[in-house]
Design a protein around this motif. Structure first.
Motif, PDB file in Angstrom:
ATOM      1  N   TYR A 250      40.580 -85.445 -22.261  1.00 20.14           N
ATOM      2  CA  TYR A 250      39.606 -85.972 -23.212  1.00 20.14           C
ATOM      3  C   TYR A 250      40.320 -86.338 -24.510  1.00 20.14           C
ATOM      4  O   TYR A 250      40.189 -85.671 -25.544  1.00 20.14           O
ATOM      5  CB  TYR A 250      38.513 -84.943 -23.477  1.00 20.14           C
ATOM      6  CG  TYR A 250      37.631 -84.627 -22.282  1.00 20.14           C
ATOM      7  CD1 TYR A 250      37.638 -85.431 -21.151  1.00 20.14           C
ATOM      8  CD2 TYR A 250      36.781 -83.521 -22.291  1.00 20.14           C
ATOM      9  CE1 TYR A 250      36.826 -85.151 -20.065  1.00 20.14           C
ATOM     10  CE2 TYR A 250      35.962 -83.232 -21.208  1.00 20.14           C
ATOM     11  CZ  TYR A 250      35.994 -84.050 -20.100  1.00 20.14           C
ATOM     12  OH  TYR A 250      35.180 -83.770 -19.013  1.00 20.14           O
ATOM     13  N   ALA A 251      41.057 -87.438 -24.460  1.00 23.72           N
ATOM     14  CA  ALA A 251      41.892 -87.830 -25.602  1.00 23.72           C
ATOM     15  C   ALA A 251      41.070 -88.147 -26.838  1.00 23.72           C
ATOM     16  O   ALA A 251      41.477 -87.842 -27.966  1.00 23.72           O
ATOM     17  CB  ALA A 251      42.755 -89.035 -25.215  1.00 23.72           C
TER      18      ALA A 251
ATOM     19  N   ALA B 178      25.911 -84.565 -18.237  1.00 28.30           N
ATOM     20  CA  ALA B 178      27.180 -85.172 -17.793  1.00 28.30           C
ATOM     21  C   ALA B 178      27.725 -86.177 -18.790  1.00 28.30           C
ATOM     22  O   ALA B 178      28.420 -87.123 -18.421  1.00 28.30           O
ATOM     23  CB  ALA B 178      27.008 -85.820 -16.420  1.00 28.30           C
ATOM     24  N   GLY B 179      27.397 -85.987 -20.074  1.00 29.28           N
ATOM     25  CA  GLY B 179      27.914 -86.857 -21.122  1.00 29.28           C
ATOM     26  C   GLY B 179      26.961 -87.945 -21.553  1.00 29.28           C
ATOM     27  O   GLY B 179      27.269 -88.711 -22.471  1.00 29.28           O
TER      28      GLY B 179
ATOM     29  N   ASP C  64      34.829 -90.430 -22.670  1.00 28.26           N
ATOM     30  CA  ASP C  64      35.750 -89.460 -22.071  1.00 28.26           C
ATOM     31  C   ASP C  64      35.073 -88.655 -20.972  1.00 28.26           C
ATOM     32  O   ASP C  64      35.539 -88.593 -19.824  1.00 28.26           O
ATOM     33  CB  ASP C  64      36.270 -88.477 -23.130  1.00 28.26           C
ATOM     34  CG  ASP C  64      37.005 -89.143 -24.268  1.00 28.26           C
ATOM     35  OD1 ASP C  64      36.395 -90.008 -24.919  1.00 28.26           O
ATOM     36  OD2 ASP C  64      38.169 -88.785 -24.514  1.00 28.26           O
ATOM     37  N   VAL C  65      33.961 -88.036 -21.319  1.00 25.75           N
ATOM     38  CA  VAL C  65      33.291 -87.146 -20.377  1.00 25.75           C
ATOM     39  C   VAL C  65      32.482 -87.924 -19.337  1.00 25.75           C
ATOM     40  O   VAL C  65      32.399 -87.523 -18.173  1.00 25.75           O
ATOM     41  CB  VAL C  65      32.408 -86.126 -21.131  1.00 25.75           C
ATOM     42  CG1 VAL C  65      31.270 -86.802 -21.864  1.00 25.75           C
ATOM     43  CG2 VAL C  65      31.890 -85.054 -20.187  1.00 25.75           C
TER      44      VAL C  65
ATOM     45  N   ASN D  47      40.365 -80.512 -21.351  1.00 24.81           N
ATOM     46  CA  ASN D  47      39.065 -81.172 -21.170  1.00 24.81           C
ATOM     47  C   ASN D  47      37.892 -80.211 -21.379  1.00 24.81           C
ATOM     48  O   ASN D  47      37.279 -80.200 -22.434  1.00 24.81           O
ATOM     49  CB  ASN D  47      38.980 -81.848 -19.792  1.00 24.81           C
ATOM     50  CG  ASN D  47      39.628 -81.036 -18.686  1.00 24.81           C
ATOM     51  OD1 ASN D  47      39.313 -79.874 -18.486  1.00 24.81           O
ATOM     52  ND2 ASN D  47      40.545 -81.661 -17.943  1.00 24.81           N
ATOM     53  N   GLU D  48      37.592 -79.378 -20.397  1.00 25.07           N
ATOM     54  CA  GLU D  48      36.359 -78.593 -20.437  1.00 25.07           C
ATOM     55  C   GLU D  48      36.297 -77.624 -21.619  1.00 25.07           C
ATOM     56  O   GLU D  48      35.215 -77.360 -22.150  1.00 25.07           O
ATOM     57  CB  GLU D  48      36.183 -77.827 -19.120  1.00 25.07           C
ATOM     58  CG  GLU D  48      35.952 -78.734 -17.917  1.00 25.07           C
ATOM     59  CD  GLU D  48      34.750 -79.649 -18.088  1.00 25.07           C
ATOM     60  OE1 GLU D  48      33.706 -79.170 -18.598  1.00 25.07           O
ATOM     61  OE2 GLU D  48      34.850 -80.841 -17.730  1.00 25.07           O
ATOM     62  N   ASP D  49      37.426 -77.085 -22.030  1.00 22.79           N
ATOM     63  CA  ASP D  49      37.402 -76.161 -23.170  1.00 22.79           C
ATOM     64  C   ASP D  49      36.927 -76.839 -24.449  1.00 22.79           C
ATOM     65  O   ASP D  49      36.346 -76.195 -25.326  1.00 22.79           O
ATOM     66  CB  ASP D  49      38.799 -75.555 -23.391  1.00 22.79           C
ATOM     67  CG  ASP D  49      39.144 -74.512 -22.339  1.00 22.79           C
ATOM     68  OD1 ASP D  49      38.264 -74.194 -21.516  1.00 22.79           O
ATOM     69  OD2 ASP D  49      40.296 -74.027 -22.318  1.00 22.79           O
ATOM     70  N   MET D  50      37.199 -78.147 -24.565  1.00 26.48           N
ATOM     71  CA  MET D  50      36.740 -78.878 -25.749  1.00 26.48           C
ATOM     72  C   MET D  50      35.218 -78.909 -25.810  1.00 26.48           C
ATOM     73  O   MET D  50      34.618 -78.817 -26.887  1.00 26.48           O
ATOM     74  CB  MET D  50      37.286 -80.306 -25.737  1.00 26.48           C
ATOM     75  CG  MET D  50      38.783 -80.415 -25.794  1.00 26.48           C
ATOM     76  SD  MET D  50      39.302 -82.157 -25.866  1.00 26.48           S
ATOM     77  CE  MET D  50      40.997 -82.036 -25.310  1.00 26.48           C
ATOM     78  N   LEU D  51      34.576 -79.048 -24.636  1.00 23.87           N
ATOM     79  CA  LEU D  51      33.116 -79.112 -24.605  1.00 23.87           C
ATOM     80  C   LEU D  51      32.496 -77.783 -24.992  1.00 23.87           C
ATOM     81  O   LEU D  51      31.382 -77.746 -25.528  1.00 23.87           O
ATOM     82  CB  LEU D  51      32.643 -79.531 -23.209  1.00 23.87           C
ATOM     83  CG  LEU D  51      33.177 -80.871 -22.680  1.00 23.87           C
ATOM     84  CD1 LEU D  51      32.516 -81.206 -21.351  1.00 23.87           C
ATOM     85  CD2 LEU D  51      32.957 -81.983 -23.684  1.00 23.87           C
TER      86      LEU D  51
END
Length: 586
Positions: free
Chosen positions: A221-222, A166-167, A193-194, A143-147
């Motif tokens: 976060y698919a 927050a998205g 997702d987020v 999740n967070e690493d993708m952001l």
């Protein structure tokens, strides 16, 4: 000296006691006979009848943890009725008397690990009883690493600005007075997702105790994951995170409670991005939703498959994200008071490369009508890319046309309803079979349905069809749409609504209801013997208490093609949807 007693002759003794002994003998024989019959009755009713059931024993979930035979087969997302387990066969019998152990052995039973979670609802002093959610603490790579690598989340769109707040994305200024002064953001339509994960952090019934959890949330976060690799990457890369996730989950003790059937995750993209049918490199998407473990889980997507049971439709995000109840009430009152000068409107582009699309005919009808407002969308600069222009048009229209896009659904439908505009749908897959948690089952209360063939064959005029609706009915429909607004928007994840339920709340409660029903069905012995997954769209439309599906008026809309054709069609729709994101590039 002592006198010896006189010894009577035997005959004399018998003569003296004859009368008394005769009576004693009769009493003895009667007593012996009674004892014989008592013994016989005892043997019949107690020994021979020792295996019969004590009918005073009742099986009830309220009585505490219940031991039942293991139910090994049931539908991953929906469970239908089957003959119940014979309750008599699972009640514990009295201890047998002088019988072979083999004939009195208790059936193999198991205490269901979710009974404690079901019983939490009995604690009336606990406002979270029956509502607890356990959130898996996933490694940050899910999740967070993708952001942190947000620039790589889309080929054409820089998602970095859309993952802020927050998205919600950057705030929208109310320059033209179309929005409220606060609560409006340039939200990307695929940012669920987020948004959903951040809303879950504010959920008031989170727990670390898996034994009382009503459901388990997987903050993967698919949608963002597959967005990174759809173009120019092999299937191994596209599938890597999904396979890694499943491997991680299956090792967790929480997974063993129901084999993942109590787990759910969210993906802010359409289902076809996760349904690759083969291992060929040219095929579209990844295979997340076809993985055996994922078939047990529930996946919330902005567009679900009508033929599969493990995904469920939730609303696309709109631009409005209220921070408190009053934000919603003020907006609703404002939508009620608007003067709407256009009877109907349409915002969209034609699909000349799709011979089945009716968008060309809709645009032609709108252009030829004096009561229709049209925003034509195409590549390059367009008012369709302006949230202010779109919302202004919807606010000035009574009806908003919502034909299929590249796939069944469109974000535009939710923007329109947010503006109090009555949607007009041309395919049931655009709303009626998608968002059954959030929209009324009786679609005539809030929308108009015109079958695509009526437009395609030019049998009907949209303007004439809408003119048939009386002013009284129009008012009722408009009020229904406006009253639905709270359920269709995602509140600001950094705050919390007090009395209203937003799209997040509705979705979470629907998952809890689904898992709770599934658990009760397992205890009661209901199985999926009659479940037909290909008819999944029908089950969501059943009334309470119904379990069997039959012929439906919408069958022609959902006649499933052969697997190959289905894959080609869905992949093409998903691919076109991605290409059209270029229109929103920034």
């Amino acid at each position: 000296m002592r006198r010896r007693p006189v010894v009577l002759a035997p005959l004399e003794h018998m003569e003296r006691g004859a009368g008394k002994n005769q009576n004693s003998r009769l009493c003895f024989l009667a007593l012996l006979s009674a004892f014989f019959w008592i013994l016989l009755l005892y043997f019949h009713f107690v020994v021979l009848g020792g295996h019969s059931v004590d009918e005073s024993i009742r099986l009830s979930p309220e009585d505490g943890p219940v031991n039942l035979p293991v139910v090994r087969k049931f539908a991953p997302s929906r469970v239908v009725d089957a003959p119940k387990i014979d309750v008599k066969s699972i009640r514990e019998p009295p201890k047998p008397v002088d019988r072979e152990p083999k004939s009195t052995a208790k059936p193999e039973i198991q205490t269901f690990p979710f009974v404690k979670a079901l019983k939490t609802v009995e604690n009336k002093s606990d406002p979270c009883g029956g509502r607890y959610i356990f959130v898996h603490d996933l490694p940050s790579r899910f999740n967070e690493d993708m952001l942190k690598e947000c620039k790589s989340l889309s080929l054409w769109t820089n998602m970095c600005k859309f993952t802020t707040n927050a998205g919600l994305g950057p705030p929208l200024e109310n320059v033209e007075g179309v929005f409220s002064d606060t609560g409006w953001y340039a939200t990307n339509q695929f940012a669920v997702d987020v948004i959903f994960s951040n809303r879950m952090k504010q959920y008031d019934c989170l727990t670390k105790d898996s034994s009382i959890a009503a459901a388990f949330f997987v903050p993967f976060y698919a949608g963002f994951d597959i967005a990174r690799y759809l173009w120019g990457y092999n299937i191994s890369t596209r599938d890597r995170a999904s396979l890694d996730l499943v491997n991680w989950l299956e090792k967790r003790p929480e997974w063993g409670i129901m084999g993942g059937r109590d787990h759910f995750l969210v993906a802010g993209r359409i289902t076809w991005d996760f349904r690759r049918l083969s291992e060929e490199e040219k095929d579209w998407g990844n295979k997340l939703l076809f993985l055996p473990a994922a078939k047990n889980m529930s996946m919330l997507v902005v567009e679900s498959s009508p033929w599969n049971a493990n995904d469920f439709g939730i609303p696309y995000p709109t631009y409005f994200h209220p921070a408190k109840d009053s934000d919603v009430f003020i907006w609703q009152d404002r939508m009620r008071k608007l003067e709407r000068k256009w009877v109907f409107s349409f915002a969209g582009a034609p699909r000349p490369d799709n011979p089945k699309s009716i968008r060309g005919q809709i645009i032609d009808q709108c252009k030829s009508s004096k009561v229709c407002k049209l925003l034509e969308c195409d590549f390059g600069e367009s008012k369709c890319h302006s949230p202010s222009s779109i919302m202004q048009m919807f606010q000035s229209s009574l009806f908003c046309l919502q034909p299929q896009g590249d796939s069944y659904t469109r974000r535009s439908a939710f923007d329109a309803m947010l503006a109090g505009c009555i949607p007009v749908f041309f395919h049931p897959g655009s709303a009626y079979t998608q968002y059954t948690w959030h929209l009324p089952k009786n679609f005539t209360r809030y929308s108009v349905f015109i079958p695509e063939d009526d437009i395609r064959k030019r049998n009907i005029s949209i303007e004439e069809r809408l003119a048939q609706i009386s002013p009284e009915q129009l008012k009722l429909m408009q009020e229904e749409v406006i009253s639905m607004i709270p359920r269709l928007v995602y509140a600001d994840p950094r705050s919390k609504l007090e009395t209203l339920k937003d799209a997040f709340d509705v979705s979470v409660q629907a998952i809890i209801n689904k898992v709770t029903k599934l658990r009760k069905d397992i205890i009661e012995g209901h199985t999926d013997d009659n479940f037909i997954e290909e008819n999944s769209w029908k089950y969501a439309l059943l009334e309470d208490g119904q379990r069997e599906v039959g012929p439906h008026e919408w069958d022609p809309f959902f006649s499933k093609p052969k697997d190959g054709d289905s894959g080609d069609t869905s992949a093409k729709a998903a691919k076109n949807s991605w290409k059209n994101e270029q229109r929103d590039k920034s």
